[in-house]
Enzyme design. Structure first.
Site, mmCIF file in Angstrom:
data_model
loop_
_atom_site.group_PDB
_atom_site.id
_atom_site.type_symbol
_atom_site.label_atom_id
_atom_site.label_comp_id
_atom_site.label_asym_id
_atom_site.label_seq_id
_atom_site.Cartn_x
_atom_site.Cartn_y
_atom_site.Cartn_z
ATOM 1 N N LEU A 94 0.886 -1.158 0.000
ATOM 2 C CA LEU A 94 0.000 0.000 0.000
ATOM 3 C C LEU A 94 0.925 1.208 0.000
ATOM 4 O O LEU A 94 1.832 1.279 0.836
ATOM 5 C CB LEU A 94 -0.900 0.027 1.241
ATOM 6 C CG LEU A 94 -2.129 -0.876 1.257
ATOM 7 C CD1 LEU A 94 -2.816 -0.792 2.618
ATOM 8 C CD2 LEU A 94 -3.109 -0.529 0.152
ATOM 9 N N ASP A 95 0.717 2.137 -0.929
ATOM 10 C CA ASP A 95 1.632 3.271 -0.988
ATOM 11 C C ASP A 95 1.449 4.177 0.221
ATOM 12 O O ASP A 95 0.523 4.016 1.029
ATOM 13 C CB ASP A 95 1.489 4.037 -2.305
ATOM 14 C CG ASP A 95 0.116 4.652 -2.498
ATOM 15 O OD1 ASP A 95 -0.457 5.161 -1.521
ATOM 16 O OD2 ASP A 95 -0.398 4.637 -3.637
ATOM 17 N N LYS A 96 2.335 5.156 0.368
ATOM 18 C CA LYS A 96 2.376 5.999 1.554
ATOM 19 C C LYS A 96 1.040 6.684 1.818
ATOM 20 O O LYS A 96 0.604 6.799 2.971
ATOM 21 C CB LYS A 96 3.479 7.044 1.399
ATOM 22 C CG LYS A 96 3.604 7.993 2.580
ATOM 23 C CD LYS A 96 4.654 9.060 2.327
ATOM 24 C CE LYS A 96 4.700 10.057 3.485
ATOM 25 N NZ LYS A 96 5.647 11.162 3.225
ATOM 26 N N SER A 98 -1.932 5.683 0.970
ATOM 27 C CA SER A 98 -3.061 4.763 1.097
ATOM 28 C C SER A 98 -3.100 4.159 2.496
ATOM 29 O O SER A 98 -2.107 4.164 3.228
ATOM 30 C CB SER A 98 -2.966 3.657 0.047
ATOM 31 O OG SER A 98 -2.984 4.208 -1.260
#
Length: 247
Positions: A115-117, A119
């Site tokens: 999960l990106d930063k 999200s």
């Protein structure tokens, strides 16, 4: 004549760094540093080549003279807060999801996917690489469900455009399904299902239509729901939940 080993049943060899990771001792990057520093022995001999191919089931691996044995298998779910990255160590000094695991008695675990930063939501972590790879395999088609807040009012015509998808950087991006949860004023919440794990797929898809993503929360993986797990908290998966993901 000596009998030749059955290649079909032989255990595949892996790099020494990967073997340490698979045993749950540390990350592959950390293992590479340990090897270069001369702290790793294979069958009693110090090895400085992290790419050396070994058989983790037959070769004895030690770090600082202490044998490394396979850790117990651990399967966790975490409610990832926004603003954290999913790497073990971040060269930019940003907070990582491992800060949420401090104080827990755990072997080394790795995120199952990313999960990106920006999200948030459901993130799995485990030291069972075979299990993790099975979930991430595109052939498994394990659906992931997201609730996404966008900076636009949504209607059926907009949703249909999203369903058709868009070509971004030469690849067609589209979701398995998109539904409107609620819309009001200048924002809307969508429920988006993906059955493939392309990098930043939802953000890139919506950006292709000049739609800004305000929040992106993963709420389910397969039948596993985020539920009431508090933000920043982690817990072990139950046997029923593991069976659900394996179904």
């Amino acid at each position: 004549m000596a009998r030749q080993p059955d290649q079909r049943t032989a255990t595949p060899k892996v790099s020494l760094a990967r073997a340490l990771s698979k045993l749950g001792f540390c990350s592959r990057t950390q293992a590479e540093h340990l090897v270069v520093e001369g702290r790793v022995q294979v069958n009693g001999k110090t090895v400085r080549d992290a790419l050396l191919r070994i058989d983790p089931d037959r070769d004895s691996i030690s770090v600082d003279g202490k044998r490394v044995v396979a850790e117990r298998k651990v399967y966790l779910m975490l409610n990832k807060p926004r603003g954290l990255v999913t790497t073990r160590d971040d060269p930019e000094g940003r907070g990582t999801v491992y800060g949420c695991l401090e104080g827990l008695d755990l072997p080394f675990v790795s995120p199952v996917g990313r999960l990106d930063k920006a999200s948030e939501g459901l993130l799995l972590l485990s030291n069972d690489t075979r299990w993790a790879n099975g979930l991430l395999d595109p052939a498994s088609h394990v659906a992931k469900t997201y609730h996404v807040q966008i900076a636009a009012a949504a209607d059926e015509a907009m949703l249909e455009r999203f369903r058709q998808g868009a070509v971004v950087d030469g690849e067609l991006l589209r979701a398995s399904s998109i539904a409107l949860l609620r819309s009001g004023g200048r924002t809307a919440w969508l429920e988006i299902l993906l059955d493939e794990g392309r990098n930043r797929q939802i953000r890139r898809l919506l950006n292709a239509f000049d739609i800004e993503v305000l929040r992106l929360i993963r709420v389910a993986i397969g039948g596993l729901q985020l539920g009431e797990l508090a933000k920043g908290k982690a817990r072990h998966l139950t046997s029923e939940e593991l069976a659900m993901l394996a179904a």
